[in-house]
Every structure is written in C-alpha cells, then in structure tokens.
Scaffold this active site. Structure first.
Site, PDB file in Angstrom:
ATOM      1  N   THR A  18       0.840  -1.199   0.000  1.00  0.00           N
ATOM      2  CA  THR A  18       0.000   0.000   0.000  1.00  0.00           C
ATOM      3  C   THR A  18       0.873   1.246   0.000  1.00  0.00           C
ATOM      4  O   THR A  18       1.986   1.231   0.528  1.00  0.00           O
ATOM      5  CB  THR A  18      -0.941   0.037   1.232  1.00  0.00           C
ATOM      6  OG1 THR A  18      -1.653   1.283   1.239  1.00  0.00           O
ATOM      7  CG2 THR A  18      -0.201  -0.086   2.557  1.00  0.00           C
ATOM      8  N   LYS A  21       0.097   5.676   4.165  1.00  0.00           N
ATOM      9  CA  LYS A  21       0.942   5.564   5.374  1.00  0.00           C
ATOM     10  C   LYS A  21       0.136   5.122   6.597  1.00  0.00           C
ATOM     11  O   LYS A  21       0.643   4.412   7.471  1.00  0.00           O
ATOM     12  CB  LYS A  21       1.620   6.908   5.673  1.00  0.00           C
ATOM     13  CG  LYS A  21       2.668   7.278   4.646  1.00  0.00           C
ATOM     14  CD  LYS A  21       3.527   8.451   5.138  1.00  0.00           C
ATOM     15  CE  LYS A  21       4.638   8.762   4.170  1.00  0.00           C
ATOM     16  NZ  LYS A  21       4.160   9.477   2.952  1.00  0.00           N
ATOM     17  N   GLY A  22      -1.134   5.539   6.674  1.00  0.00           N
ATOM     18  CA  GLY A  22      -1.992   5.133   7.789  1.00  0.00           C
ATOM     19  C   GLY A  22      -2.198   3.626   7.782  1.00  0.00           C
ATOM     20  O   GLY A  22      -2.110   2.961   8.821  1.00  0.00           O
ATOM     21  N   ASP A  80      -8.030  -3.177   0.111  1.00  0.00           N
ATOM     22  CA  ASP A  80      -8.907  -2.204  -0.533  1.00  0.00           C
ATOM     23  C   ASP A  80     -10.070  -1.985   0.424  1.00  0.00           C
ATOM     24  O   ASP A  80     -10.709  -2.938   0.863  1.00  0.00           O
ATOM     25  CB  ASP A  80      -9.408  -2.678  -1.898  1.00  0.00           C
ATOM     26  CG  ASP A  80      -9.859  -1.478  -2.715  1.00  0.00           C
ATOM     27  OD1 ASP A  80      -9.030  -0.574  -2.954  1.00  0.00           O
ATOM     28  OD2 ASP A  80     -11.048  -1.407  -3.090  1.00  0.00           O
ATOM     29  N   PHE A 162      -6.496   8.079  10.213  1.00  0.00           N
ATOM     30  CA  PHE A 162      -6.403   8.750   8.921  1.00  0.00           C
ATOM     31  C   PHE A 162      -7.791   8.779   8.273  1.00  0.00           C
ATOM     32  O   PHE A 162      -8.764   8.285   8.853  1.00  0.00           O
ATOM     33  CB  PHE A 162      -5.380   8.043   8.016  1.00  0.00           C
ATOM     34  CG  PHE A 162      -5.777   6.648   7.604  1.00  0.00           C
ATOM     35  CD1 PHE A 162      -5.545   5.571   8.450  1.00  0.00           C
ATOM     36  CD2 PHE A 162      -6.400   6.405   6.388  1.00  0.00           C
ATOM     37  CE1 PHE A 162      -5.923   4.280   8.075  1.00  0.00           C
ATOM     38  CE2 PHE A 162      -6.775   5.119   6.005  1.00  0.00           C
ATOM     39  CZ  PHE A 162      -6.545   4.056   6.859  1.00  0.00           C
ATOM     40  N   GLY A 163      -7.851   9.340   7.076  1.00  0.00           N
ATOM     41  CA  GLY A 163      -9.079   9.291   6.275  1.00  0.00           C
ATOM     42  C   GLY A 163     -10.296   9.838   7.023  1.00  0.00           C
ATOM     43  O   GLY A 163     -10.276  10.946   7.551  1.00  0.00           O
ATOM     44  N   ASP A 165     -11.589   8.816   9.798  1.00  0.00           N
ATOM     45  CA  ASP A 165     -11.626   8.470  11.230  1.00  0.00           C
ATOM     46  C   ASP A 165     -12.218   9.565  12.133  1.00  0.00           C
ATOM     47  O   ASP A 165     -12.988   9.247  13.051  1.00  0.00           O
ATOM     48  CB  ASP A 165     -10.223   8.088  11.732  1.00  0.00           C
ATOM     49  CG  ASP A 165      -9.819   6.686  11.302  1.00  0.00           C
ATOM     50  OD1 ASP A 165     -10.693   5.926  10.844  1.00  0.00           O
ATOM     51  OD2 ASP A 165      -8.631   6.342  11.436  1.00  0.00           O
ATOM     52  N   HIS A 190     -12.442  -2.683  10.716  1.00  0.00           N
ATOM     53  CA  HIS A 190     -12.667  -3.512   9.518  1.00  0.00           C
ATOM     54  C   HIS A 190     -11.355  -4.186   9.087  1.00  0.00           C
ATOM     55  O   HIS A 190     -11.316  -5.367   8.778  1.00  0.00           O
ATOM     56  CB  HIS A 190     -13.223  -2.612   8.414  1.00  0.00           C
ATOM     57  CG  HIS A 190     -12.476  -1.318   8.220  1.00  0.00           C
ATOM     58  ND1 HIS A 190     -12.188  -0.470   9.278  1.00  0.00           N
ATOM     59  CD2 HIS A 190     -11.903  -0.746   7.126  1.00  0.00           C
ATOM     60  CE1 HIS A 190     -11.511   0.574   8.821  1.00  0.00           C
ATOM     61  NE2 HIS A 190     -11.313   0.430   7.526  1.00  0.00           N
TER      62      HIS A 190
HETATM   63  P1  ITT Z   1      -3.652   2.057  -1.335  1.00  0.00           P
HETATM   64  O1  ITT Z   1      -4.571   1.790  -2.495  1.00  0.00           O
HETATM   65  O2  ITT Z   1      -2.260   2.410  -1.739  1.00  0.00           O
HETATM   66  O3  ITT Z   1      -3.701   0.971  -0.309  1.00  0.00           O
HETATM   67  P2  ITT Z   1      -5.637   4.101  -0.727  1.00  0.00           P
HETATM   68  O4  ITT Z   1      -5.757   5.142   0.346  1.00  0.00           O
HETATM   69  O5  ITT Z   1      -5.836   4.562  -2.158  1.00  0.00           O
HETATM   70  O6  ITT Z   1      -4.199   3.377  -0.563  1.00  0.00           O
HETATM   71  P3  ITT Z   1      -8.055   2.549  -0.939  1.00  0.00           P
HETATM   72  O7  ITT Z   1      -8.147   2.697  -2.412  1.00  0.00           O
HETATM   73  O8  ITT Z   1      -8.340   1.209  -0.326  1.00  0.00           O
HETATM   74  O9  ITT Z   1      -6.608   2.926  -0.398  1.00  0.00           O
HETATM   75  O10 ITT Z   1      -8.983   3.655  -0.310  1.00  0.00           O
HETATM   76  C1  ITT Z   1      -9.498   3.503   0.944  1.00  0.00           C
HETATM   77  C2  ITT Z   1      -9.980   4.855   1.442  1.00  0.00           C
HETATM   78  O11 ITT Z   1     -11.067   4.609   2.369  1.00  0.00           O
HETATM   79  C3  ITT Z   1      -8.893   5.557   2.236  1.00  0.00           C
HETATM   80  O12 ITT Z   1      -8.103   6.399   1.428  1.00  0.00           O
HETATM   81  C4  ITT Z   1      -9.718   6.311   3.279  1.00  0.00           C
HETATM   82  O13 ITT Z   1     -10.232   7.494   2.718  1.00  0.00           O
HETATM   83  C5  ITT Z   1     -10.882   5.358   3.529  1.00  0.00           C
HETATM   84  N1  ITT Z   1     -10.553   4.456   4.628  1.00  0.00           N
HETATM   85  C6  ITT Z   1     -10.255   3.114   4.544  1.00  0.00           C
HETATM   86  N2  ITT Z   1      -9.950   2.615   5.743  1.00  0.00           N
HETATM   87  C7  ITT Z   1     -10.031   3.641   6.612  1.00  0.00           C
HETATM   88  C8  ITT Z   1      -9.821   3.774   7.992  1.00  0.00           C
HETATM   89  O14 ITT Z   1      -9.400   2.753   8.737  1.00  0.00           O
HETATM   90  N3  ITT Z   1     -10.015   4.967   8.543  1.00  0.00           N
HETATM   91  C9  ITT Z   1     -10.406   6.015   7.822  1.00  0.00           C
HETATM   92  N4  ITT Z   1     -10.607   6.002   6.504  1.00  0.00           N
HETATM   93  C10 ITT Z   1     -10.423   4.820   5.897  1.00  0.00           C
END
Ligand code: ITT
Length: 206
Positions: A18, A21-22, A80, A162-163, A165, A190
C-alpha cells in the site's frame, strides 16, 4: 554471521502493498506477532501506483496485491477499503479515496464534502467501514474481509488514524475512530477483522 542476522536472512518476507501511510502503520501492528519480516514499498524503493478500476473491493485488492508481488517477487498483502454511508446509498464505498470533485483533494476536504452531502439528511447517519485484504504470490491470491459499524457525526473529533476516522463515531464508546489509540482501533476495525480472517491462509502461504 551472528544468529540474529542469520534468522533475519532466512525469515519469510511479506510486502505490505500500500502507498497509504496510515494503512502501513496499522498493518505493521496487526501483523507484528507473526514470524515474518514485514517489508514496506519504501524499504525496497518500490514506487508503484496501481489503477483502481475494478468494480468490487475484491478486484481492486487482488489487482494491487498481484501487481506488488510481480514487481517485488515477494508475497504481497494489499487492502482495498472504503466507508459506506447508508444515507448516501452506500457512497463513497469503493471510491472513498477519491470522493471529491476536485483532483488533489485531501482527507480533510473529503470529510468536509461528505458532511456537506449529509447535512440535509436525518440523523443518525449510520455507516460502516469495509476492508478486503488480498494476499498474492505466484499467481495465487487469497481474500479475506472485515466490516466495522458506527455512524458519521457532523463535527470532527480526535487526531489519530487517517481518512474518515475523525467523523466515524462509535455510540457505545462515545468516541470517534480518531479518538482511539491505534491499539484499540486495531481490535475493532474492519482492517483488523480482515487481517484476523486472513491469518490462517497467510500462515499457510508463508
Ligand atoms: P492504497 O490503495 O495504496 O492501499 P488508498 O488510500 O488509495 O491506498 P483505498 O483505495 O483502499 O486505499 O482507499 C481507501 C480509502 O477509504 C482511504 O483512502 C480512506 O479514505 C478510507 N478508509 C479506509 N480505511 C479507513 C480507515 O481505517 N479509517 C479512515 N478512513 C479509511
């Protein structure tokens, strides 16, 4: 060669596939008790962007794991994931990382955009995170999944994670995901559940 170095040389390696970084931090912690050496893309100077054009989490996770395994020669674990909000008919889901009209938007922009889209909908804004993990080597792929349920709240709380959260709330804990220490998030999330489901075949593959 000393014993510790020899053990490290012969230890099985797993690439955490991935660029988020989170996710790297959480996966390093979730996998720390396995008898494997965890490698990040940065450790091997691997700069790989995989286009996420699948129509399911499984397709995207498998595509990422296969691409990283192919590029590195290592067993690779990809995630994903996404946030599915009931009042938004399950959006942003698979598109969570790109949920904003403006290219180059930040996580904070995406949270604000989500709250803007939710503001006229009745609360509670129930939602769940989903994670699909794919582990790939030599054309073989294994899949595991996990979900985590809560609701979206209109104000941000907490600085961890991150994201999404800071706006993902657990009513029974009275805390958002961003208010939890990583250790607690890694028992409830999850991603934690998906990793737990992946452990049996991960052990088999390694
Ligand atoms: P990689 O594909 O390189 O793994 P990405 O961030 O693009 O990184 P995804 O396509 O799986 O990964 O997107 C998942 C998104 O869903 C992520 O960027 C967050 O916005 C959100 N997300 C997933 N898990 C999360 C979490 O534990 N906490 C908060 N947001 C999350």
């Amino acid at each position: 060669m000393n014993v510790a170095l020899l053990q490290r040389e012969t230890m099985k390696k797993l690439l955490i596939a991935t660029n988020n970084k989170g996710k790297v931090k959480e996966l390093q912690d979730l996998l720390k008790d396995l008898d494997i050496e965890l490698i990040t893309p940065a450790d091997i100077n691997l700069n790989l962007e995989v286009e996420e054009d699948g129509t399911t989490y499984m397709e995207n996770a498998a595509k990422k794991a296969i691409a990283f395994a192919h590029a590195s020669g290592l067993i690779s674990l990809a995630d994903d994931s996404g946030l599915e909000v009931d009042a938004l008919d399950g959006a942003p889901g698979l598109h969570s990382a790109r949920y904003h009209p403006k290219p180059g938007a930040s996580d904070a922009d995406r949270r604000a955009y989500m709250l803007e889209n939710l503001k006229d909908k009745p609360r509670p804004w129930t939602a769940h995170f989903h994670a699909t993990i794919a582990i790939a080597i030599d054309g073989k792929v294994e899949i595991a999944e996990g979900n985590c349920y809560g609701e979206i709240i209109p104000e941000e709380r907490g600085n961890n994670g991150f994201g999404y959260d800071p706006i993902f709330f657990f009513p029974e804990l009275n805390q958002t995901m961003a208010e939890l220490d990583m250790e607690i998030k890694n028992r409830l999330s999850h991603r934690a559940k998906a990793v737990l489901n992946a452990i049996p075949f991960l052990k088999e593959m390694l």
